[in-house]
Design an enzyme around this catalytic site. Structure first.
Site, short mmCIF file in Angstrom:
data_model
loop_
_atom_site.label_atom_id
_atom_site.label_comp_id
_atom_site.label_asym_id
_atom_site.label_seq_id
_atom_site.Cartn_x
_atom_site.Cartn_y
_atom_site.Cartn_z
N LYS A 197 0.84 -1.21 0.00
CA LYS A 197 0.00 0.00 0.00
C LYS A 197 0.87 1.26 0.00
O LYS A 197 0.61 2.21 -0.72
CB LYS A 197 -0.93 -0.01 1.22
CG LYS A 197 -2.07 -1.03 1.08
CD LYS A 197 -2.79 -1.35 2.39
CE LYS A 197 -3.77 -2.51 2.17
NZ LYS A 197 -4.41 -3.01 3.37
N ASP A 238 -11.52 2.13 3.69
CA ASP A 238 -11.76 0.69 3.58
C ASP A 238 -13.23 0.39 3.27
O ASP A 238 -13.57 -0.71 2.84
CB ASP A 238 -11.46 0.02 4.94
CG ASP A 238 -10.15 -0.74 4.95
OD1 ASP A 238 -9.75 -1.25 3.89
OD2 ASP A 238 -9.54 -0.82 6.03
N GLN A 256 -5.05 -1.88 9.54
CA GLN A 256 -4.89 -3.20 8.92
C GLN A 256 -5.48 -4.30 9.81
O GLN A 256 -5.20 -4.36 11.01
CB GLN A 256 -3.38 -3.45 8.66
CG GLN A 256 -3.08 -4.73 7.90
CD GLN A 256 -3.60 -4.73 6.46
OE1 GLN A 256 -3.68 -3.70 5.81
NE2 GLN A 256 -3.96 -5.89 5.96
N1 GUN Z 1 -6.84 -7.26 5.80
C1 GUN Z 1 -7.08 -8.00 4.68
N2 GUN Z 1 -7.71 -7.23 3.76
C2 GUN Z 1 -7.88 -6.01 4.31
C3 GUN Z 1 -8.47 -4.81 3.84
O1 GUN Z 1 -8.98 -4.70 2.72
N3 GUN Z 1 -8.44 -3.75 4.71
C4 GUN Z 1 -7.89 -3.85 5.95
N4 GUN Z 1 -7.93 -2.77 6.72
N5 GUN Z 1 -7.35 -4.96 6.41
C5 GUN Z 1 -7.34 -6.03 5.59
#
Ligand code: GUN
Length: 284
Positions: free
Chosen positions: A53, A120, A97
């Site tokens: 990211k 998200d 996350q």
């Molecule tokens: N963990 C796995 N996929 C995601 C996601 O799309 N967003 C977040 N915040 N955590 C994740």
């Protein structure tokens, strides 16, 4: 005839180049989108996603910050950090996350994020808006899948979509987005009795279960579109999807690979949501 392979990494690259230009234009207008990612603990897969990211944000010239905290961080400390980020006018998008350590209530954390910074798309307010087809932040993986289907001119309206998996992050929301696009949607999950018969009816199959090569060609109707959301690491270290690529590609008309399929699109949609958040904040 074998399937056309949809390379998410190539689509992602095209979209990222467009966003790079958009960031330049926004900065000229005084809008400087910023993403803040919070990582608690050192879950190896999470570390790798978070670093992807950050790299993608850097690539498009987006300001991003990683706040890394130890696994022992308390729920109160995390909630206080979120409160601070909610109030910081420089921060447009907040991503915590997942998964979080067991002593932290994930839902409480999701609900603490200001919905206008919830890039998200996990906050109940944003989920509600998605369900009622209002403008909002769409969860990144489903949004990426929808974008892949649309950019490949794959018909959705009137088609039968079967979603295998019912997680809050992927399965449930992708079914809803396909319904919003007028598909007929069936959800399958671990308690579904006749999964194979249902999947065999599908024009579009979304597989998000987290079991290596679970769906092989015998499940797939000739000419179906198959989207593989799985990322499974085999004992020999290689990555593979939830779909048995070699047998499914003989049946499907479109198929996404793993890696280089859905994954790069997920990150790209996160950047798109952060740009949207920054534009929204500038209009307030
Ligand atoms: N963990 C796995 N996929 C995601 C996601 O799309 N967003 C977040 N915040 N955590 C994740």
């Amino acid at each position: 005839m074998t399937a056309t392979i949809i390379y998410g990494n190539q689509l992602a690259e095209t979209l990222r180049v467009e966003m790079k230009e958009e960031i330049v234009n926004l900065k000229r207008k005084g809008i400087d989108p910023k993403l803040t990612v919070v990582l608690i603990g050192d879950h190896p897969a999470s570390k790798s996603y978070v670093s992807g990211k950050q790299k993608a944000a850097d690539y498009i010239g987006m300001d991003s910050e990683l706040i890394q905290l130890p696994a022992e961080t308390t729920e109160a400390e995390l909630l206080s950090l979120i409160d601070q980020l909610n109030q910081d006018p420089a921060v447009d998008g907040i991503l915590v996350q997942l998964p979080l350590p067991d002593h932290i209530n994930e839902q409480l954390v999701i609900e603490a994020i200001n919905p206008s910074k919830d890039v998200d798309g996990f906050h109940p307010i944003n989920i509600g808006k998605m369900m009622t087809n209002q403008d909002t932040f769409l969860p990144c993986t489903p949004y990426g899948i929808l974008t892949m289907l649309k950019l490949n001119d794959i018909d959705i309206a009137g088609k039968h979509a079967v979603v295998i998996g019912r997680s809050n992050i992927v399965g449930k929301p992708i079914g809803q987005l396909l319904l919003n696009e007028n598909a007929t949607v069936t959800y399958c999950h671990s308690k579904t009795a006749n999964m194979k018969e249902l999947v065999q009816l599908a024009d579009i199959v979304i597989v998000a279960v987290g079991r290596a090569r679970m769906i092989d060609g015998s499940y797939i109707k000739k000419g179906a579109t198959v989207i593989d959301v799985g990322i499974n690491r085999l004992d020999d270290g290689t990555l593979t999807g939830d779909v048995d690529f070699d047998s499914v590609k003989e049946q499907a008309s479109y198929l996404t690979p793993v890696p280089k399929g859905v994954g790069p699109m997920t990150i790209t949609m996160l950047l798109k949501n952060t740009i949207k958040a920054a534009i929204n904040h500038a209009q307030k």
